[in-house]
Design a protein around this motif. Structure first.
Motif, PDB file in Angstrom:
ATOM      1  N   ALA A   1       0.832  -1.313   0.050  1.00  0.00           N
ATOM      2  CA  ALA A   1       0.003   0.139  -0.101  1.00  0.00           C
ATOM      3  C   ALA A   1       0.811   1.281   0.063  1.00  0.00           C
ATOM      4  O   ALA A   1       0.322   2.204  -0.744  1.00  0.00           O
ATOM      5  N   GLY A   2       1.976   1.338   0.632  1.00  0.00           N
ATOM      6  CA  GLY A   2       2.910   2.454   0.833  1.00  0.00           C
ATOM      7  C   GLY A   2       3.458   2.510  -0.623  1.00  0.00           C
ATOM      8  O   GLY A   2       3.540   3.949  -1.055  1.00  0.00           O
ATOM      9  N   GLY A   3       3.927   1.631  -1.535  1.00  0.00           N
ATOM     10  CA  GLY A   3       4.519   1.657  -2.884  1.00  0.00           C
ATOM     11  C   GLY A   3       3.417   2.381  -3.759  1.00  0.00           C
ATOM     12  O   GLY A   3       3.556   3.136  -4.698  1.00  0.00           O
ATOM     13  N   VAL A   4       2.005   1.692  -3.663  1.00  0.00           N
ATOM     14  CA  VAL A   4       0.814   2.318  -4.462  1.00  0.00           C
ATOM     15  C   VAL A   4       0.567   3.914  -4.096  1.00  0.00           C
ATOM     16  O   VAL A   4       0.218   4.324  -4.896  1.00  0.00           O
ATOM     17  N   ARG A   5       0.622   4.101  -2.846  1.00  0.00           N
ATOM     18  CA  ARG A   5       0.425   5.472  -2.322  1.00  0.00           C
ATOM     19  C   ARG A   5       1.422   6.442  -3.136  1.00  0.00           C
ATOM     20  O   ARG A   5       1.128   7.443  -3.493  1.00  0.00           O
ATOM     21  N   ILE A   6       2.802   6.169  -3.053  1.00  0.00           N
ATOM     22  CA  ILE A   6       3.834   6.796  -3.814  1.00  0.00           C
ATOM     23  C   ILE A   6       3.553   7.013  -5.430  1.00  0.00           C
ATOM     24  O   ILE A   6       3.517   7.991  -5.778  1.00  0.00           O
ATOM     25  N   LYS A   7       3.104   5.854  -5.789  1.00  0.00           N
ATOM     26  CA  LYS A   7       2.826   5.843  -7.395  1.00  0.00           C
ATOM     27  C   LYS A   7       1.665   6.577  -7.439  1.00  0.00           C
ATOM     28  O   LYS A   7       1.731   7.339  -8.485  1.00  0.00           O
ATOM     29  N   LEU A   8       0.597   6.599  -6.940  1.00  0.00           N
ATOM     30  CA  LEU A   8      -0.575   7.657  -7.362  1.00  0.00           C
ATOM     31  C   LEU A   8      -0.109   8.898  -7.009  1.00  0.00           C
ATOM     32  O   LEU A   8      -0.681   9.902  -7.896  1.00  0.00           O
ATOM     33  N   GLY A   9       0.531   9.379  -6.094  1.00  0.00           N
ATOM     34  CA  GLY A   9       0.894  10.632  -5.885  1.00  0.00           C
ATOM     35  C   GLY A   9       1.689  11.223  -6.820  1.00  0.00           C
ATOM     36  O   GLY A   9       1.522  12.419  -7.343  1.00  0.00           O
ATOM     37  N   ASN A  10       2.683  10.257  -7.513  1.00  0.00           N
ATOM     38  CA  ASN A  10       3.346  10.821  -8.604  1.00  0.00           C
ATOM     39  C   ASN A  10       2.500  11.018  -9.930  1.00  0.00           C
ATOM     40  O   ASN A  10       2.728  12.057 -10.532  1.00  0.00           O
ATOM     41  N   GLU A  11       1.624   9.951 -10.025  1.00  0.00           N
ATOM     42  CA  GLU A  11       0.819   9.913 -11.253  1.00  0.00           C
ATOM     43  C   GLU A  11      -0.014  10.990 -11.358  1.00  0.00           C
ATOM     44  O   GLU A  11      -0.191  11.644 -12.424  1.00  0.00           O
ATOM     45  N   PHE A  12      -0.528  11.581 -10.337  1.00  0.00           N
ATOM     46  CA  PHE A  12      -1.485  12.567 -10.246  1.00  0.00           C
ATOM     47  C   PHE A  12      -1.139  13.930  -9.817  1.00  0.00           C
ATOM     48  O   PHE A  12      -1.689  15.080  -9.701  1.00  0.00           O
ATOM     49  N   ASP A  13       0.633  13.946  -9.680  1.00  0.00           N
ATOM     50  CA  ASP A  13       1.157  15.242  -9.418  1.00  0.00           C
ATOM     51  C   ASP A  13       0.510  15.760  -8.065  1.00  0.00           C
ATOM     52  O   ASP A  13       0.424  17.144  -8.063  1.00  0.00           O
ATOM     53  N   LEU A  14       0.511  14.890  -7.067  1.00  0.00           N
ATOM     54  CA  LEU A  14      -0.165  15.441  -5.871  1.00  0.00           C
ATOM     55  C   LEU A  14       0.854  16.128  -5.046  1.00  0.00           C
ATOM     56  O   LEU A  14       0.300  16.912  -3.918  1.00  0.00           O
ATOM     57  N   LEU A  15       2.028  15.901  -5.030  1.00  0.00           N
ATOM     58  CA  LEU A  15       2.997  16.319  -4.226  1.00  0.00           C
ATOM     59  C   LEU A  15       3.179  17.730  -3.823  1.00  0.00           C
ATOM     60  O   LEU A  15       3.242  18.474  -5.131  1.00  0.00           O
ATOM     61  N   GLU A  16       3.159  18.349  -2.855  1.00  0.00           N
ATOM     62  CA  GLU A  16       3.458  19.845  -2.630  1.00  0.00           C
ATOM     63  C   GLU A  16       4.673  20.244  -3.291  1.00  0.00           C
ATOM     64  O   GLU A  16       5.851  19.424  -3.307  1.00  0.00           O
ATOM     65  N   LYS A  17       4.742  21.386  -3.859  1.00  0.00           N
ATOM     66  CA  LYS A  17       5.879  21.634  -4.496  1.00  0.00           C
ATOM     67  C   LYS A  17       6.704  22.936  -3.731  1.00  0.00           C
ATOM     68  O   LYS A  17       6.148  23.639  -2.660  1.00  0.00           O
ATOM     69  N   ASP A  18       8.085  23.202  -3.819  1.00  0.00           N
ATOM     70  CA  ASP A  18       9.145  23.748  -3.118  1.00  0.00           C
ATOM     71  C   ASP A  18       8.919  23.759  -1.746  1.00  0.00           C
ATOM     72  O   ASP A  18       8.553  24.964  -1.054  1.00  0.00           O
ATOM     73  N   ILE A  19       8.909  22.774  -0.906  1.00  0.00           N
ATOM     74  CA  ILE A  19       8.713  22.781   0.349  1.00  0.00           C
ATOM     75  C   ILE A  19       9.366  21.413   0.852  1.00  0.00           C
ATOM     76  O   ILE A  19       9.251  20.438   0.405  1.00  0.00           O
ATOM     77  N   TYR A  20       9.860  21.547   2.164  1.00  0.00           N
ATOM     78  CA  TYR A  20      10.566  20.355   2.712  1.00  0.00           C
ATOM     79  C   TYR A  20       9.693  19.930   3.728  1.00  0.00           C
ATOM     80  O   TYR A  20       9.200  20.599   4.900  1.00  0.00           O
ATOM     81  N   ARG A  21       9.260  18.602   4.113  1.00  0.00           N
ATOM     82  CA  ARG A  21       8.254  18.112   4.839  1.00  0.00           C
ATOM     83  C   ARG A  21       8.940  17.254   5.727  1.00  0.00           C
ATOM     84  O   ARG A  21       9.370  15.946   5.337  1.00  0.00           O
ATOM     85  N   PHE A  22       9.422  17.624   7.182  1.00  0.00           N
ATOM     86  CA  PHE A  22      10.293  16.891   7.952  1.00  0.00           C
ATOM     87  C   PHE A  22       9.550  16.083   8.635  1.00  0.00           C
ATOM     88  O   PHE A  22       8.393  16.566   9.327  1.00  0.00           O
ATOM     89  N   CYS A  23       9.938  14.930   9.431  1.00  0.00           N
ATOM     90  CA  CYS A  23       9.220  14.226  10.695  1.00  0.00           C
ATOM     91  C   CYS A  23      10.244  13.554  11.364  1.00  0.00           C
ATOM     92  O   CYS A  23      11.256  13.050  10.778  1.00  0.00           O
ATOM     93  N   PHE A  24       9.949  13.157  12.452  1.00  0.00           N
ATOM     94  CA  PHE A  24      10.925  12.245  13.528  1.00  0.00           C
ATOM     95  C   PHE A  24       9.990  10.976  13.607  1.00  0.00           C
ATOM     96  O   PHE A  24       8.890  11.157  13.917  1.00  0.00           O
ATOM     97  N   ILE A  25      10.605   9.973  13.103  1.00  0.00           N
ATOM     98  CA  ILE A  25       9.924   8.618  13.326  1.00  0.00           C
ATOM     99  C   ILE A  25      10.747   7.995  14.589  1.00  0.00           C
ATOM    100  O   ILE A  25      11.708   7.884  14.864  1.00  0.00           O
TER     101      ILE A  25
END
Length: 322
Positions: free
Chosen positions: A138-162
């Motif tokens: 599902a994680g891989g499908v999420r990435i693929k769909l995000g790229n296919e539909f150009d959903l990723l935010e532009k010109d920003i760095y999104r940080f997180c601590f895991i």
């Protein structure tokens, strides 16, 4: 600046895997994975029966051709190792069409729409497999769909601590408990957790810094207590003799006591890759290796002499390959 817009957020490992299917989530991607296992409990659809079911909904044009869905299924199978990728389309009147729509009755449809906030002119993609496999696919499908539909935010760095990584995992190949990540990190709860908890429920003091789906740094609170260390390794099947032989430096040092300590290792090359907006880390490394781990510029690795091998106590046993 790009960084000012996006402060660090803290995400437990379990939540990261549930929502993003990865412990290195790209938070620029707005798509979220939902668990529909309970909704499909007792289903007559064999592909979902007794499986973990994950799903992702994405808005899309009504005229998206069947070829797109076929390509997504092919990608899931060939690139992600899925058994298949089920889907349905939601038209302008919220009717389900195509894919596995005939296996979703009205009651399940209402439950899915409510849980996933499904809107008209959308598509829902389903992944059914064993729990951990379903998450990762599902994680891989999420990435693929995000790229296919150009959903990723532009010109920003999104940080997180895991944070809150599991201390142990079940190894299906050996049918034993094994370390999940860093065996030398301190278990949360210390010795009491090791003595009283199910090993698979024990969390470790481990943490990663992730930015835009790239792991920038990884670290942990180091285990500094020899008795905790011995018990932690015992759970993973290591006797004290093995610990002393394989990890003699730490084993001996801890006999004399060590202060609590922690650290993190930054990946400067990965940071540069993000700053320069390169797709591959190879573009920012001075002497990248090829697929055979060879440095072509330095002609490395090169042949070593018997004298060099002798100095480091290495003996190569050359067998007849006829």
């Amino acid at each position: 600046s790009k960084v000012d817009k996006a402060p660090f957020i803290r995400i437990p490992y379990k939540e990261a895997m549930e929502k993003y299917g990865s412990d290195k989530p790209d938070l620029r991607n707005p798509l979220i994975i939902e668990d529909l296992t309970e909704i499909f409990k007792g289903t007559e659809f064999n592909a979902f029966r007794d499986k973990t079911v994950k799903a992702i909904v994405v808005k899309m044009p009504e005229d998206k051709p069947r070829k797109f869905f076929d390509n997504m299924s092919e990608y899931a199978v060939e690139e992600l190792g899925a058994k298949g990728l089920a889907w349905v389309k939601v038209d302008s009147e919220n009717n389900l069409n195509g894919g596995i729509s005939k296996f979703i009755d009205d009651e399940r449809k209402i439950q899915i729409f409510t849980k996933m906030n499904v809107e008209s002119n959308s598509a829902i993609f389903f992944i059914a497999d064993e729990f951990e496999k379903a998450q990762k696919i599902a994680g891989g499908v999420r990435i693929k769909l995000g790229n296919e539909f150009d959903l990723l935010e532009k010109d920003i760095y999104r940080f997180c601590f895991i944070v809150d990584f599991p201390m142990y995992e079940y190894n299906e190949e050996t049918d034993k408990i094994d370390f999940n990540h860093n065996p030398f990190s301190m278990p949360q709860g210390g010795m009491e957790a090791l003595l009283t908890k199910n090993p698979l429920d024990i969390l470790a003091y481990q943490y990663d810094i992730v930015c835009n789906g790239i792991e920038l740094s990884s670290g942990a609170v180091r285990n500094h207590d020899i008795e905790v260390m011995k018990k932690a390794f015992e759970i993973a099947g290591y006797s004290e003799d093995v610990i002393e032989a394989r990890f003699s430096a730490l084993y001996k040092a801890f006999q004399f006591g060590a202060p609590p300590h922690a650290g993190i290792a930054p990946g400067v090359d990965r940071m540069i890759m993000l700053l320069t907006e390169e797709e591959s880390i190879r573009e920012v490394i001075a002497f990248p290796m090829n697929s055979k781990a060879q440095d072509l510029l330095m002609s490395a690795p090169s042949e070593v002499s018997d004298k060099q091998l002798s100095e480091v106590h290495i003996k190569i046993d050359v067998k007849d390959k006829k």
